[in-house]
Design a protein around this motif. Structure first.
Motif, PDB file in Angstrom:
ATOM      1  N   PHE A  26       0.492  -1.466  -0.337  1.00 26.09           N
ATOM      2  CA  PHE A  26       0.397  -0.425  -0.031  1.00 26.09           C
ATOM      3  C   PHE A  26       0.404   1.621  -0.072  1.00 26.09           C
ATOM      4  CE2 PHE A  26      -3.261  -3.054   1.391  1.00 26.09           C
ATOM      5  CZ  PHE A  26      -3.807  -2.671   0.300  1.00 26.09           C
ATOM      6  N   ALA A  27       2.036   1.395   0.762  1.00 24.75           N
ATOM      7  CA  ALA A  27       3.153   2.550   0.298  1.00 24.75           C
ATOM      8  C   ALA A  27       3.755   2.474  -1.107  1.00 24.75           C
ATOM      9  CB  ALA A  27       4.175   2.051   1.539  1.00 24.75           C
ATOM     10  N   ALA A  28       3.637   1.581  -2.352  1.00 22.80           N
ATOM     11  CA  ALA A  28       3.172   1.717  -3.007  1.00 22.80           C
ATOM     12  C   ALA A  28       2.361   2.294  -4.250  1.00 22.80           C
ATOM     13  CB  ALA A  28       3.936   0.186  -3.986  1.00 22.80           C
ATOM     14  N   LEU A  29       1.149   2.556  -3.599  1.00 19.59           N
ATOM     15  CA  LEU A  29       0.312   2.573  -4.124  1.00 19.59           C
ATOM     16  C   LEU A  29       0.106   4.098  -3.596  1.00 19.59           C
ATOM     17  CD1 LEU A  29      -2.212  -0.117  -3.512  1.00 19.59           C
ATOM     18  CD2 LEU A  29      -0.608   0.566  -5.488  1.00 19.59           C
ATOM     19  N   THR A  30      -0.157   5.255  -4.622  1.00 17.40           N
ATOM     20  CA  THR A  30      -0.822   6.715  -4.266  1.00 17.40           C
ATOM     21  C   THR A  30      -2.463   5.955  -3.375  1.00 17.40           C
ATOM     22  OG1 THR A  30      -2.315   6.769  -6.240  1.00 17.40           O
ATOM     23  CG2 THR A  30      -0.215   7.892  -6.315  1.00 17.40           C
ATOM     24  N   ASP A  31      -2.845   7.193  -2.860  1.00 17.09           N
ATOM     25  CA  ASP A  31      -3.932   7.190  -2.031  1.00 17.09           C
ATOM     26  C   ASP A  31      -5.254   6.582  -2.066  1.00 17.09           C
ATOM     27  OD1 ASP A  31      -2.081   7.318   0.585  1.00 17.09           O
ATOM     28  OD2 ASP A  31      -2.641   9.216   0.410  1.00 17.09           O
ATOM     29  N   ASP A  32      -5.102   7.094  -3.497  1.00 13.64           N
ATOM     30  CA  ASP A  32      -6.670   7.173  -4.152  1.00 13.64           C
ATOM     31  C   ASP A  32      -6.658   6.456  -5.159  1.00 13.64           C
ATOM     32  OD1 ASP A  32      -4.348   8.924  -5.844  1.00 13.64           O
ATOM     33  OD2 ASP A  32      -6.353   9.716  -6.663  1.00 13.64           O
ATOM     34  N   ALA A  33      -5.079   5.907  -5.305  1.00 12.14           N
ATOM     35  CA  ALA A  33      -4.779   4.272  -6.357  1.00 12.14           C
ATOM     36  C   ALA A  33      -6.246   3.878  -6.883  1.00 12.14           C
ATOM     37  CB  ALA A  33      -3.993   3.400  -5.939  1.00 12.14           C
ATOM     38  N   THR A  34      -6.673   2.880  -7.828  1.00 13.98           N
ATOM     39  CA  THR A  34      -7.266   1.934  -8.815  1.00 13.98           C
ATOM     40  C   THR A  34      -6.611   0.907  -9.469  1.00 13.98           C
ATOM     41  OG1 THR A  34      -7.628   3.152 -10.762  1.00 13.98           O
ATOM     42  CG2 THR A  34      -9.209   4.020  -8.584  1.00 13.98           C
ATOM     43  N   MET A  35      -7.540   0.011  -9.599  1.00 14.86           N
ATOM     44  CA  MET A  35      -7.226  -0.704 -10.218  1.00 14.86           C
ATOM     45  C   MET A  35      -7.562  -1.593 -11.364  1.00 14.86           C
ATOM     46  SD  MET A  35      -7.733  -4.392  -9.027  1.00 14.86           S
ATOM     47  CE  MET A  35      -6.825  -4.918  -9.581  1.00 14.86           C
ATOM     48  N   SER A  36      -7.999  -2.622 -12.356  1.00 14.58           N
ATOM     49  CA  SER A  36      -8.672  -3.484 -12.787  1.00 14.58           C
ATOM     50  C   SER A  36      -7.811  -4.887 -13.233  1.00 14.58           C
ATOM     51  CB  SER A  36      -9.118  -2.706 -14.494  1.00 14.58           C
ATOM     52  OG  SER A  36      -8.039  -2.702 -15.209  1.00 14.58           O
ATOM     53  N   ASP A  37      -8.840  -5.769 -13.159  1.00 12.00           N
ATOM     54  CA  ASP A  37      -8.516  -7.157 -13.575  1.00 12.00           C
ATOM     55  C   ASP A  37      -9.442  -7.541 -14.180  1.00 12.00           C
ATOM     56  OD1 ASP A  37      -7.750  -9.900 -13.448  1.00 12.00           O
ATOM     57  OD2 ASP A  37      -8.545 -10.097 -11.209  1.00 12.00           O
ATOM     58  N   ASP A  38      -8.985  -8.112 -15.347  1.00 15.29           N
ATOM     59  CA  ASP A  38      -9.477  -8.508 -17.018  1.00 15.29           C
ATOM     60  C   ASP A  38     -10.549  -7.477 -18.097  1.00 15.29           C
ATOM     61  OD1 ASP A  38      -8.161 -11.115 -17.037  1.00 15.29           O
ATOM     62  OD2 ASP A  38      -9.150 -12.152 -16.001  1.00 15.29           O
ATOM     63  N   GLY A  39     -10.319  -6.280 -16.814  1.00 15.04           N
ATOM     64  CA  GLY A  39     -11.115  -4.841 -18.125  1.00 15.04           C
ATOM     65  C   GLY A  39     -11.801  -4.712 -17.551  1.00 15.04           C
ATOM     66  N   THR A  40     -12.121  -5.682 -15.489  1.00 13.52           N
ATOM     67  CA  THR A  40     -13.553  -4.919 -14.844  1.00 13.52           C
ATOM     68  C   THR A  40     -12.820  -4.511 -13.754  1.00 13.52           C
ATOM     69  OG1 THR A  40     -14.453  -6.489 -15.376  1.00 13.52           O
ATOM     70  CG2 THR A  40     -15.521  -5.764 -13.335  1.00 13.52           C
ATOM     71  N   ASP A  41     -13.004  -3.261 -13.646  1.00 13.08           N
ATOM     72  CA  ASP A  41     -12.913  -2.302 -12.365  1.00 13.08           C
ATOM     73  C   ASP A  41     -13.854  -3.063 -11.014  1.00 13.08           C
ATOM     74  OD1 ASP A  41     -11.596  -0.787 -13.965  1.00 13.08           O
ATOM     75  OD2 ASP A  41     -12.496   1.326 -12.710  1.00 13.08           O
TER      76      ASP A  41
END
Length: 104
Positions: A26-41
């Protein structure tokens, strides 16, 4: 032989995954980080708990793009086994602000 990671933010992300280190992840991520897996957030915290930490996730990086922000890796965890995956990272201020992953 593993590919050499060249972007420090991506390197910190991969190292944290491979160590199973929630704090470093979580330290490697910004506080508002987002992600998707196989095209779905996805909800990043719930996804990380399920796909990385509670299932012993590990990334074996095979290939890195010239800018260091797109990887091909064998991703292994105790839920799904091993699969070839693609990871695309957006970096902001030296930390990952978004990552997208899916089968390669």
């Amino acid at each position: 032989m593993a590919a050499e990671l060249t972007d420090p933010a991506v390197e910190a992300f991969v190292a944290a995954v491979n160590k199973g280190d929630r704090e470093a992840f979580f330290a490697a991520l910004t506080d508002d980080a987002t992600m998707s897996d196989d095209g779905t957030d996805r909800d990043l915290r719930a996804w990380a708990e399920r796909e990385i930490f509670s299932s012993n996730g590990r990334m074996d990086v095979e290939d890195v793009s010239a800018d260091g922000r797109t990887l091909t890796a064998t991703y292994t965890n105790s839920t799904w086994g091993s699969m070839r995956t693609r990871w695309v990272f957006t970096v902001s201020g030296g930390r990952v602000s978004r990552f997208e992953t899916g089968q390669a």
